[in-house]
Design a protein around this motif. Structure first.
Motif, PDB file in Angstrom:
ATOM      1  N   MET A   1       0.845  -1.181   0.000  1.00 45.12           N
ATOM      2  CA  MET A   1       0.000   0.000   0.000  1.00 45.12           C
ATOM      3  C   MET A   1       0.889   1.243   0.000  1.00 45.12           C
ATOM      4  O   MET A   1       1.764   1.393   0.835  1.00 45.12           O
ATOM      5  CB  MET A   1      -0.884  -0.019   1.259  1.00 45.12           C
ATOM      6  CG  MET A   1      -1.815   1.124   1.338  1.00 45.12           C
ATOM      7  SD  MET A   1      -2.861   1.147   2.824  1.00 45.12           S
ATOM      8  CE  MET A   1      -3.554  -0.468   2.885  1.00 45.12           C
ATOM      9  N   GLU A   2       0.655   2.126  -0.964  1.00 41.32           N
ATOM     10  CA  GLU A   2       1.444   3.350  -1.083  1.00 41.32           C
ATOM     11  C   GLU A   2       0.867   4.444  -0.192  1.00 41.32           C
ATOM     12  O   GLU A   2      -0.326   4.473   0.083  1.00 41.32           O
ATOM     13  CB  GLU A   2       1.456   3.822  -2.533  1.00 41.32           C
ATOM     14  CG  GLU A   2       2.273   2.922  -3.444  1.00 41.32           C
ATOM     15  CD  GLU A   2       2.408   3.529  -4.817  1.00 41.32           C
ATOM     16  OE1 GLU A   2       2.441   4.778  -4.909  1.00 41.32           O
ATOM     17  OE2 GLU A   2       2.477   2.762  -5.771  1.00 41.32           O
ATOM     18  N   LEU A   3       1.736   5.343   0.217  1.00 42.48           N
ATOM     19  CA  LEU A   3       1.307   6.450   1.061  1.00 42.48           C
ATOM     20  C   LEU A   3       0.291   7.331   0.344  1.00 42.48           C
ATOM     21  O   LEU A   3      -0.589   7.906   0.969  1.00 42.48           O
ATOM     22  CB  LEU A   3       2.526   7.278   1.493  1.00 42.48           C
ATOM     23  CG  LEU A   3       2.254   8.411   2.475  1.00 42.48           C
ATOM     24  CD1 LEU A   3       1.612   7.880   3.757  1.00 42.48           C
ATOM     25  CD2 LEU A   3       3.527   9.144   2.820  1.00 42.48           C
ATOM     26  N   SER A   4       0.366   7.418  -0.988  1.00 38.27           N
ATOM     27  CA  SER A   4      -0.568   8.266  -1.740  1.00 38.27           C
ATOM     28  C   SER A   4      -1.954   7.624  -1.869  1.00 38.27           C
ATOM     29  O   SER A   4      -2.894   8.280  -2.296  1.00 38.27           O
ATOM     30  CB  SER A   4       0.000   8.567  -3.127  1.00 38.27           C
ATOM     31  OG  SER A   4       0.187   7.361  -3.848  1.00 38.27           O
ATOM     32  N   ASP A   5      -2.085   6.364  -1.483  1.00 42.54           N
ATOM     33  CA  ASP A   5      -3.367   5.659  -1.534  1.00 42.54           C
ATOM     34  C   ASP A   5      -4.275   6.207  -0.425  1.00 42.54           C
ATOM     35  O   ASP A   5      -3.910   6.184   0.757  1.00 42.54           O
ATOM     36  CB  ASP A   5      -3.112   4.155  -1.329  1.00 42.54           C
ATOM     37  CG  ASP A   5      -4.387   3.334  -1.389  1.00 42.54           C
ATOM     38  OD1 ASP A   5      -5.459   3.906  -1.680  1.00 42.54           O
ATOM     39  OD2 ASP A   5      -4.293   2.116  -1.136  1.00 42.54           O
ATOM     40  N   PRO A   6      -5.484   6.719  -0.766  1.00 39.54           N
ATOM     41  CA  PRO A   6      -6.383   7.302   0.244  1.00 39.54           C
ATOM     42  C   PRO A   6      -6.779   6.327   1.353  1.00 39.54           C
ATOM     43  O   PRO A   6      -7.211   6.746   2.415  1.00 39.54           O
ATOM     44  CB  PRO A   6      -7.611   7.734  -0.551  1.00 39.54           C
ATOM     45  CG  PRO A   6      -7.147   7.851  -1.959  1.00 39.54           C
ATOM     46  CD  PRO A   6      -6.019   6.874  -2.114  1.00 39.54           C
ATOM     47  N   SER A   7      -6.621   5.022   1.114  1.00 41.05           N
ATOM     48  CA  SER A   7      -6.976   4.066   2.159  1.00 41.05           C
ATOM     49  C   SER A   7      -5.812   3.796   3.120  1.00 41.05           C
ATOM     50  O   SER A   7      -5.962   3.068   4.088  1.00 41.05           O
ATOM     51  CB  SER A   7      -7.443   2.749   1.530  1.00 41.05           C
ATOM     52  OG  SER A   7      -6.383   2.154   0.796  1.00 41.05           O
ATOM     53  N   HIS A   8      -4.650   4.411   2.855  1.00 42.10           N
ATOM     54  CA  HIS A   8      -3.511   4.262   3.761  1.00 42.10           C
ATOM     55  C   HIS A   8      -3.905   4.864   5.117  1.00 42.10           C
ATOM     56  O   HIS A   8      -4.492   5.950   5.175  1.00 42.10           O
ATOM     57  CB  HIS A   8      -2.284   4.981   3.182  1.00 42.10           C
ATOM     58  CG  HIS A   8      -1.034   4.699   3.941  1.00 42.10           C
ATOM     59  ND1 HIS A   8      -0.733   5.333   5.120  1.00 42.10           N
ATOM     60  CD2 HIS A   8      -0.015   3.832   3.689  1.00 42.10           C
ATOM     61  CE1 HIS A   8       0.420   4.890   5.570  1.00 42.10           C
ATOM     62  NE2 HIS A   8       0.881   3.964   4.702  1.00 42.10           N
ATOM     63  N   PRO A   9      -3.631   4.162   6.214  1.00 40.54           N
ATOM     64  CA  PRO A   9      -4.076   4.637   7.531  1.00 40.54           C
ATOM     65  C   PRO A   9      -3.632   6.058   7.878  1.00 40.54           C
ATOM     66  O   PRO A   9      -4.409   6.832   8.427  1.00 40.54           O
ATOM     67  CB  PRO A   9      -3.449   3.633   8.509  1.00 40.54           C
ATOM     68  CG  PRO A   9      -3.132   2.431   7.696  1.00 40.54           C
ATOM     69  CD  PRO A   9      -2.926   2.896   6.289  1.00 40.54           C
TER      70      PRO A   9
END
Length: 146
Positions: A1-9
């Protein structure tokens, strides 16, 4: 999961916080708008009673600070604490003052500020002859009523 992914915590937490702040801003803007309407209504009513009065020249009182303390309040509190508890160290007095005012005693920066205020009060009361200080059992200074 990338940091730019909105689902990243982390990112989703920041986005929620941003929404919370934006919502609070909207609420405050709405409240401000209501207050502007209220003051306009009061101004109109004032002009009915005194058409020549310029309401803009009326001095506005500053809003009191949240933990605002008036001159002499700390000294009065210190004297009260010493009457109730007997001789104490500056540290003990500072912690009691913070507790009395509902301040966080674990906040080291705030403790430093309050220690300085209490110290200034102690020195002022000593200079006026209201307090005395003596060496405590552990070598520290103990403050008491004269």
């Amino acid at each position: 999961m990338e940091l730019s992914d909105p689902s990243h915590p982390v990112l989703s937490g920041l986005l929620r916080k941003r929404q919370e702040i934006a919502s609070e801003i909207e609420g405050l803007e709405s409240r401000l708008h209501g207050l502007v309407l209220d003051i306009d209504a009061v101004d109109l009513t004032i002009r009915l009673f005194s058409p020549g009065l310029d309401v803009e020249t009326v001095r506005v009182r500053p809003t009191p600070r949240r933990h605002g303390v008036r001159p002499g309040d700390t000294s009065k509190l210190v004297l009260s604490l010493l009457r109730e508890n007997g001789p104490m160290s500056q540290r003990q007095i500072t912690l009691k003052v913070m507790e009395h005012r509902g301040l966080n005693v674990a906040d080291r920066v705030l403790y430093g500020v309050m220690r300085n205020r209490v110290g200034a009060s102690l020195r002022g009361l000593l200079k006026r002859g209201t307090l005395v200080h003596s060496d405590g059992a552990s070598g520290g200074v103990r403050w008491g009523l004269a």
